[in-house]
Design a protein around this motif. Structure first.
Motif, short mmCIF file in Angstrom:
data_model
loop_
_atom_site.label_atom_id
_atom_site.label_comp_id
_atom_site.label_asym_id
_atom_site.label_seq_id
_atom_site.Cartn_x
_atom_site.Cartn_y
_atom_site.Cartn_z
N GLN A 7 -9.71 -5.65 -7.46
CA GLN A 7 -9.30 -6.25 -6.20
C GLN A 7 -8.03 -5.54 -5.76
N ASP A 8 -7.64 -5.75 -4.52
CA ASP A 8 -6.41 -5.18 -3.99
C ASP A 8 -5.50 -6.29 -3.49
N PHE A 9 -4.21 -6.07 -3.70
CA PHE A 9 -3.18 -6.99 -3.20
C PHE A 9 -2.15 -6.16 -2.46
N VAL A 10 -1.74 -6.60 -1.28
CA VAL A 10 -0.74 -5.89 -0.50
C VAL A 10 0.59 -6.62 -0.63
N THR A 11 1.61 -5.90 -1.10
CA THR A 11 2.93 -6.47 -1.32
C THR A 11 3.70 -6.60 0.00
N GLN A 14 4.28 -3.56 1.83
CA GLN A 14 3.05 -2.96 2.35
C GLN A 14 2.45 -1.91 1.41
N HIS A 15 2.68 -2.08 0.11
CA HIS A 15 2.02 -1.24 -0.89
C HIS A 15 0.84 -2.01 -1.47
N THR A 16 -0.26 -1.31 -1.65
CA THR A 16 -1.44 -1.92 -2.25
C THR A 16 -1.39 -1.75 -3.76
N SER A 18 -3.83 -2.17 -6.90
CA SER A 18 -5.20 -2.37 -7.36
C SER A 18 -5.13 -3.05 -8.71
N SER A 68 -6.09 3.45 -8.02
CA SER A 68 -6.43 3.01 -6.67
C SER A 68 -5.28 2.32 -5.95
N SER A 69 -4.10 2.27 -6.57
CA SER A 69 -2.94 1.68 -5.91
C SER A 69 -2.34 2.68 -4.92
N SER A 70 -1.45 2.18 -4.05
CA SER A 70 -0.79 3.05 -3.07
C SER A 70 -0.06 4.20 -3.75
#
Length: 156
Positions: A7-11, A14-16, A18, A68-70
């Protein structure tokens, strides 16, 4: 537990991030896995499967700049405090008030800072490391740069 359940979470920055999250099936803690360099979530696959099968909760994240993170280009994004704060935001999002932190390599460095900044979040800390190689072991920085560029698109 499939690693495909990312899943993805946006901090708030504005960084994702994963991540893979598995809720505990017994009255056991959640283990937060923070990987080393150069690595990403799949390197924890055996630990994730083992501990999830025992009923532990799991939270494994791709650290900023990995998997897969920013991958921000601003070097200040990689300071330990804001990176740790982003993971704490994810813990809050998942309603995980306390976890067992498990860090390897760079993940250990980040975990130690997070423990200092947010001491109330941890029931235990686990630091995994690999000792230095035998004296005289070749260290080819060009090969490392080539490998990381292939894996991540840029040299570290």
């Amino acid at each position: 537990m499939a690693l495909s359940s990312r899943q993805d979470f946006v901090t708030s920055r504005q960084h994702t991030i994963s991540y893979v999250h598995v809720s505990p099936t017994h009255a056991l803690p959640t283990l937060l896995f923070l990987h080393g360099f150069p690595s990403h979530i799949p390197d924890w696959k055996h630990q994730i499967q083992h501990f999830a099968s025992l009923g532990y909760g799991i939270l494994a994240v791709d650290l900023l700049g990995y998997g897969s993170s920013s991958k921000p280009t601003d070097v200040d994004s990689y300071r330990l405090r804001p990176m740790g704060d982003g993971i704490v935001e994810l813990l809050d999002h998942l309603e995980l008030t306390q976890v067992v932190g498990v860090g390897h390599d760079v993940g250990s460095t980040l975990l130690s800072r997070m423990a200092a900044y947010h001491p109330e979040r941890w029931t235990a800390l686990v630091f995994l490391a690999v000792g230095p190689p035998k004296l005289g072991t070749p260290f080819n920085v060009d090969a490392i740069n080539t490998m990381t560029k292939q894996a991540m698109g840029f040299e570290l």
